[in-house]
Each structure stands twice: as structure tokens, then as C-alpha cells.
Enzyme design. Structure first.
Site, PDB file in Angstrom:
ATOM      1  N   SER A  28     -15.879 -52.068 -14.207  1.00 56.78           N
ATOM      2  CA  SER A  28     -16.792 -53.152 -13.840  1.00 56.78           C
ATOM      3  C   SER A  28     -16.860 -53.398 -12.340  1.00 56.78           C
ATOM      4  CB  SER A  28     -16.378 -54.441 -14.566  1.00 56.78           C
ATOM      5  OG  SER A  28     -15.056 -54.815 -14.222  1.00 56.78           O
ATOM      6  N   GLY A  83     -11.683 -48.826  -8.994  1.00 57.24           N
ATOM      7  CA  GLY A  83     -10.948 -50.036  -9.304  1.00 57.24           C
ATOM      8  C   GLY A  83      -9.536 -49.695  -9.744  1.00 57.24           C
ATOM      9  N   ASP A  85      -6.231 -51.444 -12.527  1.00 55.31           N
ATOM     10  CA  ASP A  85      -5.888 -52.478 -13.505  1.00 55.31           C
ATOM     11  C   ASP A  85      -4.707 -53.334 -13.054  1.00 55.31           C
ATOM     12  OD1 ASP A  85      -7.834 -51.761 -15.559  1.00 55.31           O
ATOM     13  OD2 ASP A  85      -6.690 -49.906 -15.708  1.00 55.31           O
ATOM     14  N   LYS A  95      -3.994 -47.394 -13.859  1.00 54.00           N
ATOM     15  CA  LYS A  95      -5.406 -47.260 -14.145  1.00 54.00           C
ATOM     16  C   LYS A  95      -5.580 -46.679 -15.540  1.00 54.00           C
ATOM     17  CE  LYS A  95      -8.081 -45.434 -11.100  1.00 54.00           C
ATOM     18  NZ  LYS A  95      -9.125 -46.415 -11.496  1.00 54.00           N
ATOM     19  N   GLY A  96      -6.785 -46.800 -16.069  1.00 56.51           N
ATOM     20  CA  GLY A  96      -7.065 -46.226 -17.376  1.00 56.51           C
ATOM     21  C   GLY A  96      -7.469 -47.221 -18.430  1.00 56.51           C
ATOM     22  N   GLU A 104     -10.505 -39.739 -13.302  1.00 56.13           N
ATOM     23  CA  GLU A 104     -10.249 -40.550 -12.109  1.00 56.13           C
ATOM     24  C   GLU A 104      -9.131 -39.936 -11.264  1.00 56.13           C
ATOM     25  OE1 GLU A 104     -11.460 -45.041 -13.624  1.00 56.13           O
ATOM     26  OE2 GLU A 104      -9.463 -44.277 -14.038  1.00 56.13           O
TER      27      GLU A 104
END
Length: 226
Positions: A28, A83, A85, A95-96, A104
Site C-alpha cells: 500500500s 515498504g 512491515d 517484509k512479506g 522483493e
């Protein structure tokens, strides 16, 4: 919060100049970065090539008129913006959450520069608040799951939706197992352990990969540098 995400996406786009090959992140927040690049391509004549990190981002980039190549069609990527997390004080990250961690990490690995864009809620003293995604091949995946159970990592399968029992397939046609570890004392040690597990394709620990994080908060935008 959407306004804050848009602000960091626009800020990150300022680091992109004509002639660059740019890694386009997924999620997002990264979507706002891609949107701003699309605007600059259309309105300012920005001349770039995009390398995407998911099928979802590829669709968005094509819709915006951003020229694309695959990672195998370029020698290297000048800058990737994505981005995250969760990010700890040493700028290790997880991430993921959007199931795109393999693509990524591949794009990030072959990038000269790598920036994360996040809102301030993603910052932590230690990793572990967010689950650690692990991408595994379907064949033998139940055995990998059991190994995680024995290690005390509280694994769960990633399903298509919260009310579904159909396992999610990533863009690379793999399964995802999420590890719920409350506090990761050594991200490097855990990453090394996961790297050696047969059946594991990749994991969501992105250790020591970024030197710059652009953070949006209620007090504005700040840049954290390694």
C-alpha cells in the site's frame, strides 16, 4: 494514515532521475511511490525503466504507462523503493506481508541503492511484533512446517483469506508459512538458520540491506540513515 503513506511515496520519488532503472516495490505504501512515478512519466517526461516486485505492481505500472523490464533483462537496478512491515533500530526489517518477499528480495539484492518507505508504526526496538513470512515449495512443505513447530516458532499457513482453508500461492507458485516469534534476539542467526533449511525458498528477514528509511509520522517526514 493514507495521507502519510502518500507523503513518503512522493518524497521517495524525488530520488529518482531520468535514465534510472528503478525497482518498484509492492504494498500500500509503495503503491503511492509508483503512482507518483507514473505522474512524473506522464507530466514531466521522466525517462525510466521499472523493474517490478510482484504481478500486482506490474499491473499498476503498466496502467500508469511506466516502461518495464524484468530483473533478468537489466544488468543492475539503480534504486529500489519498497515498504516494510517492521524495522528495528539497526535497520533490519521484516517484509512479506503482501506475499511478494521473494521477488522483493531478488530485486533489492541486485540494486545499487535501496530505500524503505514506512509510517512510524512500523518502527520497533526489536523485530518480532510482525510475523516472519517464509516462502516454501509445496512439495514437502508439511515437513518444513513441523520443523518450525519443533523449534517453537508457532508457524501458521498463509491462506487465501481469513475464512478460507485454501493455501495462498505466491506469484512464484509457492506456499507461505508465517512464524510468530515474539522477540527476535538475533535476526542474523535466524536468517542463517532459515537459509539452510531444505524446502525453504526465501524468508522475509531483510537484514542490513538498507541504508535509508523515509518515515512518515504525525510530525511530518524524517529520514533515518544507517
Amino acid at each position: 494514515m493514507e495521507t502519510l503513506k502518500k507523503q513518503v511515496g512522493i518524497k521517495a520519488a524525488e530520488f529518482v532521475t531520468s535514465g534510472m532503472i528503478v525497482g518498484l516495490g509492492t504494498g500500500s505504501t509503495a503503491a503511492f511511490f509508483v503512482e507518483e512515478l507514473g505522474r512524473r512519466v506522464a507530466e514531466e517526461g521522466l525517462d525510466i525503466i521499472g523493474v517490478t516486485t510482484s504481478n500486482e505492481t506490474s499491473k499498476q505500472a503498466r496502467r500508469l504507462g511506466i516502461p518495464l523490464k524484468s530483473i533478468d533483462e537489466v544488468d543492475e537496478v539503480d534504486l529500489t523503493v519498497d515498504g516494510a512491515d517492521e524495522i528495528d533500530a539497526e535497520l533490519n526489517g521484516i517484509k512479506g506481508g503482501g506475499a511478494a518477499l521473494l521477488m522483493e528480495k531478488i530485486v533489492a539484492t541486485y540494486s545499487k541503492d535501496y530505500i524503505w518507505i514506512v509510517d512510524e508504526r512500523k518502527l520497533s526496538d526489536h523485530l518480532g511484533t510482525f510475523k516472519v513470512p517464509v516462502e516454501v515449495i509445496p512439495y514437502g512443505s508439511q515437513h518444513v512446517f513441523r520443523q518450525f513447530e519443533k523449534a517453537g516458532y508457532a508457524p501458521t499457513w498463509r491462506f487465501v483469506s481469513t475464512d478460507s482453508k485454501e493455501k495462498l500461492l505466491t506469484d512464484m507458485n509457492h506456499y507461505l508459512i508465517d512464524l510468530h516469534i515474539k522477540e527476535i534476539q538475533s535476526p542474523e542467526k535466524l536468517a542463517a538458520e532459515l537459509d539452510l533449511m531444505v524446502g525453504v525458498v526465501e524468508h522475509g528477514l531483510f537484514n542490513q540491506m538498507v541504508k535509508k528509511v523515509i518515515v512518515a509520522g504525525h510530525d511530518g517526514i524524517r529520514i533515518i540513515e544507517k
